[in-house]
Motif scaffolding. Structure first.
Motif, PDB file in Angstrom:
ATOM      1  N   GLN A 195       1.372  -7.065  17.353  1.00 33.43           N
ATOM      2  CA  GLN A 195       2.584  -6.896  18.139  1.00 33.43           C
ATOM      3  C   GLN A 195       2.258  -7.075  19.608  1.00 33.43           C
ATOM      4  N   THR A 196       3.276  -7.376  20.399  1.00 33.92           N
ATOM      5  CA  THR A 196       3.123  -7.519  21.847  1.00 33.92           C
ATOM      6  C   THR A 196       3.801  -6.335  22.528  1.00 33.92           C
ATOM      7  N   THR A 197       3.144  -5.755  23.520  1.00 30.65           N
ATOM      8  CA  THR A 197       3.732  -4.603  24.194  1.00 30.65           C
ATOM      9  C   THR A 197       5.043  -4.988  24.872  1.00 30.65           C
ATOM     10  N   ASP A 198       6.004  -4.068  24.800  1.00 31.72           N
ATOM     11  CA  ASP A 198       7.318  -4.316  25.388  1.00 31.72           C
ATOM     12  C   ASP A 198       7.304  -4.000  26.888  1.00 31.72           C
ATOM     13  N   SER A 199       8.477  -3.910  27.489  1.00 30.65           N
ATOM     14  CA  SER A 199       8.573  -3.686  28.931  1.00 30.65           C
ATOM     15  C   SER A 199       8.064  -2.314  29.355  1.00 30.65           C
ATOM     16  N   THR A 200       7.920  -1.405  28.382  1.00 35.59           N
ATOM     17  CA  THR A 200       7.375  -0.082  28.684  1.00 35.59           C
ATOM     18  C   THR A 200       5.896   0.024  28.322  1.00 35.59           C
ATOM     19  N   GLY A 201       5.283  -1.088  27.934  1.00 34.74           N
ATOM     20  CA  GLY A 201       3.861  -1.105  27.613  1.00 34.74           C
ATOM     21  C   GLY A 201       3.506  -0.612  26.230  1.00 34.74           C
ATOM     22  N   VAL A 202       4.486  -0.559  25.326  1.00 26.78           N
ATOM     23  CA  VAL A 202       4.263   0.013  23.998  1.00 26.78           C
ATOM     24  C   VAL A 202       4.279  -1.073  22.926  1.00 26.78           C
ATOM     25  N   ALA A 203       3.289  -1.020  22.045  1.00 29.47           N
ATOM     26  CA  ALA A 203       3.269  -1.833  20.824  1.00 29.47           C
ATOM     27  C   ALA A 203       3.397  -0.870  19.649  1.00 29.47           C
ATOM     28  N   SER A 204       4.391  -1.097  18.786  1.00 35.41           N
ATOM     29  CA  SER A 204       4.677  -0.175  17.696  1.00 35.41           C
ATOM     30  C   SER A 204       4.491  -0.834  16.341  1.00 35.41           C
ATOM     31  N   PHE A 205       4.018  -0.035  15.386  1.00 35.73           N
ATOM     32  CA  PHE A 205       3.802  -0.502  14.025  1.00 35.73           C
ATOM     33  C   PHE A 205       4.271   0.566  13.040  1.00 35.73           C
ATOM     34  N   LYS A 206       4.636   0.126  11.852  1.00 40.88           N
ATOM     35  CA  LYS A 206       4.894   1.006  10.718  1.00 40.88           C
ATOM     36  C   LYS A 206       3.761   0.824   9.724  1.00 40.88           C
ATOM     37  N   SER A 207       3.195   1.919   9.245  1.00 42.28           N
ATOM     38  CA  SER A 207       2.059   1.807   8.337  1.00 42.28           C
ATOM     39  C   SER A 207       1.983   3.061   7.473  1.00 42.28           C
TER      40      SER A 207
ATOM     41  N   ARG B 278       0.830  -1.209   0.000  1.00 41.82           N
ATOM     42  CA  ARG B 278       0.000   0.000   0.000  1.00 41.82           C
ATOM     43  C   ARG B 278       0.867   1.262   0.000  1.00 41.82           C
ATOM     44  N   THR B 279       0.451   2.253  -0.743  1.00 42.83           N
ATOM     45  CA  THR B 279       1.171   3.522  -0.788  1.00 42.83           C
ATOM     46  C   THR B 279       0.392   4.592  -0.043  1.00 42.83           C
ATOM     47  N   GLY B 280       1.137   5.539   0.536  1.00 53.18           N
ATOM     48  CA  GLY B 280       0.507   6.616   1.280  1.00 53.18           C
ATOM     49  C   GLY B 280       1.522   7.310   2.159  1.00 53.18           C
ATOM     50  N   THR B 281       1.086   8.292   2.904  1.00 56.11           N
ATOM     51  CA  THR B 281       1.956   9.032   3.805  1.00 56.11           C
ATOM     52  C   THR B 281       2.365   8.141   4.971  1.00 56.11           C
ATOM     53  N   PRO B 282       3.671   7.987   5.231  1.00 59.01           N
ATOM     54  CA  PRO B 282       4.124   7.090   6.296  1.00 59.01           C
ATOM     55  C   PRO B 282       3.559   7.473   7.667  1.00 59.01           C
ATOM     56  N   LEU B 283       3.239   6.456   8.439  1.00 55.58           N
ATOM     57  CA  LEU B 283       2.710   6.659   9.788  1.00 55.58           C
ATOM     58  C   LEU B 283       3.328   5.633  10.730  1.00 55.58           C
ATOM     59  N   THR B 284       3.995   6.122  11.765  1.00 52.60           N
ATOM     60  CA  THR B 284       4.451   5.259  12.853  1.00 52.60           C
ATOM     61  C   THR B 284       3.367   5.256  13.917  1.00 52.60           C
ATOM     62  N   ILE B 285       2.964   4.071  14.348  1.00 51.28           N
ATOM     63  CA  ILE B 285       1.865   3.924  15.314  1.00 51.28           C
ATOM     64  C   ILE B 285       2.427   3.380  16.619  1.00 51.28           C
ATOM     65  N   ASN B 286       2.308   4.145  17.690  1.00 53.90           N
ATOM     66  CA  ASN B 286       2.752   3.716  19.018  1.00 53.90           C
ATOM     67  C   ASN B 286       1.541   3.646  19.941  1.00 53.90           C
ATOM     68  N   ILE B 287       1.191   2.445  20.347  1.00 52.76           N
ATOM     69  CA  ILE B 287       0.041   2.237  21.221  1.00 52.76           C
ATOM     70  C   ILE B 287       0.539   1.828  22.599  1.00 52.76           C
ATOM     71  N   VAL B 288       0.146   2.590  23.604  1.00 52.37           N
ATOM     72  CA  VAL B 288       0.517   2.310  24.993  1.00 52.37           C
ATOM     73  C   VAL B 288      -0.672   1.639  25.674  1.00 52.37           C
ATOM     74  N   ILE B 289      -0.433   0.507  26.321  1.00 52.39           N
ATOM     75  CA  ILE B 289      -1.499  -0.188  27.041  1.00 52.39           C
ATOM     76  C   ILE B 289      -1.270  -0.021  28.542  1.00 52.39           C
ATOM     77  N   ARG B 290      -2.293   0.440  29.255  1.00 57.57           N
ATOM     78  CA  ARG B 290      -2.229   0.597  30.707  1.00 57.57           C
ATOM     79  C   ARG B 290      -3.351  -0.184  31.377  1.00 57.57           C
ATOM     80  N   ASN B 291      -3.080  -0.655  32.583  1.00 52.94           N
ATOM     81  CA  ASN B 291      -3.986  -1.545  33.306  1.00 52.94           C
ATOM     82  C   ASN B 291      -4.699  -0.797  34.432  1.00 52.94           C
ATOM     83  N   VAL B 292      -5.997  -0.596  34.264  1.00 56.21           N
ATOM     84  CA  VAL B 292      -6.803   0.091  35.267  1.00 56.21           C
ATOM     85  C   VAL B 292      -6.790  -0.676  36.587  1.00 56.21           C
ATOM     86  N   ASN B 293      -6.665  -1.990  36.526  1.00 58.98           N
ATOM     87  CA  ASN B 293      -6.668  -2.817  37.741  1.00 58.98           C
ATOM     88  C   ASN B 293      -5.331  -2.824  38.468  1.00 58.98           C
TER      89      ASN B 293
END
Length: 245
Positions: free
Chosen positions: A142-154, A82-97
Motif C-alpha cells: 500500500q502507499t501512505t495517504d495524505s496523513t502518512g498512513v498505510a493500512s492493511f487487513k490481515s 488464511r484463517t485467524g484472529t482479524p488484525l487491522t494494521i496501520n503503519i505511519v511513516i515519518r520523515n526524519v529529514n
C-alpha cells in the motif's frame, strides 16, 4: 541447521536487498504511542501531532521469505484464504529529514507468517514444511495517504521457532527508492491471549520472547507496536516507522 543460525546467514546473503541504514538510537516508546493512537476499532489513526524528537527506526533483515514480486501485490486485504484472529494494521511513516513530519506517497510492503508459522511463496523443504510456492497470502503493498498512513487487513501473525511474533516491512519513497527494511514486534501479553485460542491453539505459545529474539538483538523499543482490541472483536495495530527520505 537451527532457524536462528539460518536467519543469521540469510542476513548476509540478502545484503543486496537489505537496506544499509545505521542503527540509530530509538525513539522513546511514549513518543511513538502518543502520536499514533487508535481512536476506534476500525483503525483510525491520529497523526496530527509531530513528535518532539525521533530517530530512524532500526533496520532488520528481510529474512528468508521476502515477497518475490511486491509490485504485483497492491492489495489492502492480504488475508487471502488464511484463517485467524482479524488484525487491522496501520503503519505511519515519518520523515526524519523533514522534522519528523508524516511522509505521504511512501510505498509500504508488508509480509508475515500464518497461524501455523508458515509463509506463502516458499516451502516444501527445510524450515518451511508446506509447499506454498504458488500462493501469496499475507503479503501486500500500500502507499501512505495524505496523513502518512498505510493500512492493511490481515490476521494476527503466528510464530515459528527461534523468532518472536513479527511483521516484515519494506518502505520505499514514491519513486521506488528503498528507504528502510525493518520489522514490527508485538506485545507478548496480547500474543499469549491470541495463541491460546482458535486456529492458533494447536501450535501453542511462542517459544521465543522479544528480548531473546536474535533479530531484535539490537533492541526492539522502536519496533514495538501498539495493539488494541480483543479476540472477539479483532485487534488494531498502530506503529510508526521513521525513515530518512
Amino acid at each position: 541447521m537451527k532457524r536462528i543460525d539460518f536467519l543469521r546467514k540469510s542476513f548476509g546473503s540478502l545484503g543486496a536487498v537489505a537496506i544499509a541504514v545505521p542503527l540509530i538510537t530509538a525513539c522513546k516508546e511514549d513518543d511513538i504511542v502518543a502520536n499514533t493512537t487508535t481512536t476506534t476499532t476500525s483503525g483510525t489513526v491520529d497523526t496530527t501531532v509531530t513528535p518532539s524528537s525521533c530517530s530512524v527506526t532500526n533496520s532488520e533483515t528481510e529474512g528468508p521469505f521476502p515477497t518475490k514480486s511486491p509490485a504485483t501485490l497492491v492489495i489492502k486485504d492480504i488475508t487471502s484464504d488464511r484463517t485467524g484472529t482479524p488484525l487491522t494494521i496501520n503503519i505511519v511513516i515519518r520523515n526524519v529529514n523533514n522534522s519528523c513530519n508524516i511522509l505521504a506517497n511512501a510505498i509500504t510492503d508488508i509480509w508475515h507468517c500464518d497461524a501455523a508459522g508458515e509463509y506463502s511463496e516458499y516451502g516444501g523443504t527445510g524450515m518451511q514444511k508446506t509447499n506454498y510456492t504458488s500462493v501469496h497470502f499475507l503479503r501486500g503493498r500500500q502507499t501512505t495517504d495524505s496523513t502518512g498512513v498505510a493500512s492493511f487487513k490481515s490476521i494476527y501473525p503466528g510464530w515459528y521457532s527461534g523468532r518472536a511474533p513479527h511483521i516484515h516491512v519494506h518502505v520505499y519513497n514514491a519513486s521506488g527508492t528503498s528507504l528502510l527494511v525493518t520489522q514490527i514486534a508485538f506485545p507478548e501479553n496480547i500474543s499469549a491471549v491470541v495463541y491460546a485460542q482458535g486456529v492458533y491453539a494447536s501450535h501453542g505459545q511462542a517459544d521465543t520472547k522479544n528480548a531473546t529474539d536474535n533479530v531484535f538483538g539490537d533492541g526492539f523499543t522502536n519496533e514495538m507496536s501498539t495493539v488494541t482490541g480483543s479476540v472477539a472483536d479483532g485487534y488494531v495495530l498502530v506503529h510508526t516507522i521513521y525513515v530518512k527520505a
